[in-house]
Design an enzyme around this catalytic site. Structure first.
Site, PDB file in Angstrom:
ATOM      1  CG  ASP A   1      -1.973   1.107   1.138  1.00 32.95           C
ATOM      2  OD1 ASP A   1      -1.695   2.138   0.495  1.00 32.95           O
ATOM      3  OD2 ASP A   1      -3.056   0.955   1.713  1.00 32.95           O
ATOM      4  CG  HIS A   2       1.330   4.018  -3.357  1.00 29.66           C
ATOM      5  ND1 HIS A   2       0.277   3.425  -4.009  1.00 29.66           N
ATOM      6  CD2 HIS A   2       1.109   5.352  -3.426  1.00 29.66           C
ATOM      7  CE1 HIS A   2      -0.536   4.355  -4.464  1.00 29.66           C
ATOM      8  NE2 HIS A   2      -0.065   5.530  -4.123  1.00 29.66           N
TER       9      HIS A   2
ATOM     10  CG  HIS B   1      -4.743   4.072  -0.800  1.00 32.31           C
ATOM     11  ND1 HIS B   1      -3.668   3.215  -0.737  1.00 32.31           N
ATOM     12  CD2 HIS B   1      -4.920   4.342  -2.121  1.00 32.31           C
ATOM     13  CE1 HIS B   1      -3.220   2.983  -1.957  1.00 32.31           C
ATOM     14  NE2 HIS B   1      -3.965   3.655  -2.807  1.00 32.31           N
TER      15      HIS B   1
END
Length: 525
Positions: free
Chosen positions: A214-215, A277
């Site tokens: 999950d950047h 996110h």
């Protein structure tokens, strides 16, 4: 294998973390260099993710001494390329980001290779296994491999199983080192598909080998949330239901679906943003303090928070959820099309591009405190921030002098574009008359920062090489979030027959007006 060059005689398999790269900008060690040599194998290497994100990130790590020595990057894909043409293609992408000099690029490109791969052919994966074995031997890579899935989600399970059948998931056997699998979101499309994907991957890979990206978690200001909360004594005592009125988490985008209609028509905003996110930002704000800054203990507390989410009242969706879809409008001086007019989108699509959700966490700390989560496309501006609104003062001694109400204190954690922390509170207005005025204390996150920083993908890639899973999802957390969201998604699927739930909003606005009725402080004016 003609594409594999001879190793440098001076190349060592283990490099001290502070040894600089001879081509780096500085003589100092800028990034922590992973000690284990490895191959980074990108499946789907001719796609957009590799071009825009992965290859520029790898190049920047290299030029700042953030890659191990030796290393290799092996691109894999259906496109019939050889190593020379792959290097040329990657140079064009890196040039757009960095404009490297020829010496610097050639030094990096010497570590790039390409192997054609068919994702439905076991023999193709056997060929990849042999190729990597020879690369290990000629370049002293010690059998350490990272397999990065830059693939459509529909191929994750199949690719993982073919890697496993080719023996590429084995660790510490037959002179092999470690093997790690990096998976981009989404992790399934509901609870059942997520558990099915997990079972398929776990046939050949252990949980410690799986890195679910999950950047958002790799953004500097997101990482800072834990430090802000748990390294300061003044905030934690008021971080609870007694002092906080509500929390708002916003992730607004100006972009539309950008040629991703095939994906977005299957996902929509809830699967695209909320399952990953938004749930991670929620956990960082709401979690209990872990006993140590350790990957497993931090992820334990995140999962506990997700398990405390109050089940959504799907029989009263409109009281807790507002959905929207962007229509035409003006943005940056240009006329933008409606979602339904985007290439590849059905003209009668009921897929939401905007969602605003009101939810509660049923535990001792947060009982009764509403959390408002908002995300959408084609909104007024790109903005990611978390706002903590405190309760009004319990008794106003100034009510006879000032009249009216006193604006409550607010703490804003800016993630993008304003990477800062802002605290708003009341002070006296200078002068003879007794008046209050709200003032702010601002902290710019990069204030007094002179050294380099890692962008999200650089941080993700380096943590994969280091084996640090702090910023990655664990499967129990994935399943806890899907358990909460799946009933909502199932309720929303009938939006096709309940058009009153899907509000149209003009491009360049802050979403449908119905969002403002759900709760206070959702979006800026």
């Amino acid at each position: 294998m003609s594409d594999i060059s001879k190793p440098d005689k001076n190349m060592s398999a283990v490099i001290a973390p502070c040894e600089p790269d001879p081509l780096a900008d500085s003589a100092e060690c800028l990034f922590e260099r992973p000690r284990d040599s490895c191959s980074i194998v990108i499946l789907g290497a001719t796609g957009d993710l590799t071009a825009r994100k992965l290859m520029p990130a790898l190049f920047n790590l290299y030029q700042h001494g953030g890659l191990p020595k030796p290393f290799a990057v092996v691109g894999c894909g259906r496109t019939r390329l050889d190593t020379r043409r792959f290097r040329e293609k990657m140079k064009a992408e890196v040039d757009r980001a960095f404009h490297p000099g020829p010496d610097r690029w050639e030094a990096f490109a010497a570590n790039l290779y390409y192997q054609p791969l068919s994702f439905d052919d076991p023999a193709s994966f056997e060929n990849l296994s042999r190729y990597l074995t020879e690369l290990d031997y000629t370049h002293s890579l010690a059998g350490n491999r990272i397999f990065y899935f830059a693939l459509p989600p529909s191929l994750y399970k199949q690719a993982a199983q073919l890697l496993g059948r080719a023996g590429l998931g084995r660790e510490h056997l037959d002179n092999l080192g470690w093997s790690r699998l990096v998976v981009e979101k989404p992790f399934g499309r509901d609870l059942q598909s997520a558990t099915d994907l997990d079972r398929g991957i776990h046939q050949y890979f252990g949980e410690h080998q799986i890195f679910r990206i999950d950047h958002y978690l790799a953004k500097e200001t997101v990482q800072n949330i834990l430090m802000f909360r748990f390294a300061n004594a003044i905030f934690e005592p008021i971080w609870n239901r007694r002092y906080i009125d509500h929390v708002s988490i916003v992730a607004a985008e100006t972009l539309g679906i950008e040629n991703r209609a095939d994906y977005y028509e299957q996902a929509g905003v809830l699967r695209d943003m909320f399952q990953n996110h938004m749930m991670q930002l929620l956990a960082l704000i709401a979690m209990e303090p872990p006993s140590a800054f350790d990957a497993e203990r931090v992820r334990d507390e995140k999962t506990k928070t997700h398990r405390c989410l109050r089940p959504f009242p799907v029989d009263r969706l409109s009281d807790y959820l507002v959905l929207g879809q962007y229509g035409p409008g003006m943005q940056d001086g240009a006329t933008m099309p409606a979602y339904r007019d985007e290439p590849g989108v059905r003209p009668d699509s009921m897929m939401p591009t905007f969602a605003m959700m009101k939810l509660f966490i049923d535990n001792w700390r947060w009982q009764g405190v509403p959390f408002f989560l908002t995300s959408g496309k084609r909104l007024s501006r790109k903005l990611t921030r978390i706002s903590i609104r405190f309760k009004d003062v319990p008794h106003s001694m100034f009510r006879r002098t000032l009249g009216g109400t006193i604006t409550a204190n607010q703490l804003v954690l800016g993630i993008f574009p304003d990477e800062k922390i802002v605290l708003t509170f009341q002070t006296k207005t200078p002068g003879v008359k007794v008046k209050l005025r709200p003032v702010t204390m601002n902290f710019n996150y990069y204030q007094d920062q002179a050294g380099p920083t890692l962008d999200a993908y650089e941080k993700v890639l380096q943590d994969c090489m280091l084996g640090d899973q702090m910023l990655f999802w664990r499967q129990d957390g994935v399943e806890a979030c899907w358990s909460f969201l799946t009933p909502i998604l199932e309720g929303c699927e009938i939006c096709r027959d309940r058009t009153e739930m899907l509000h149209t909003y003009a491009t360049g606005t802050w979403g449908p007006p119905a969002g403002g009725k759900l709760g206070p402080g959702i979006l800026p004016p």
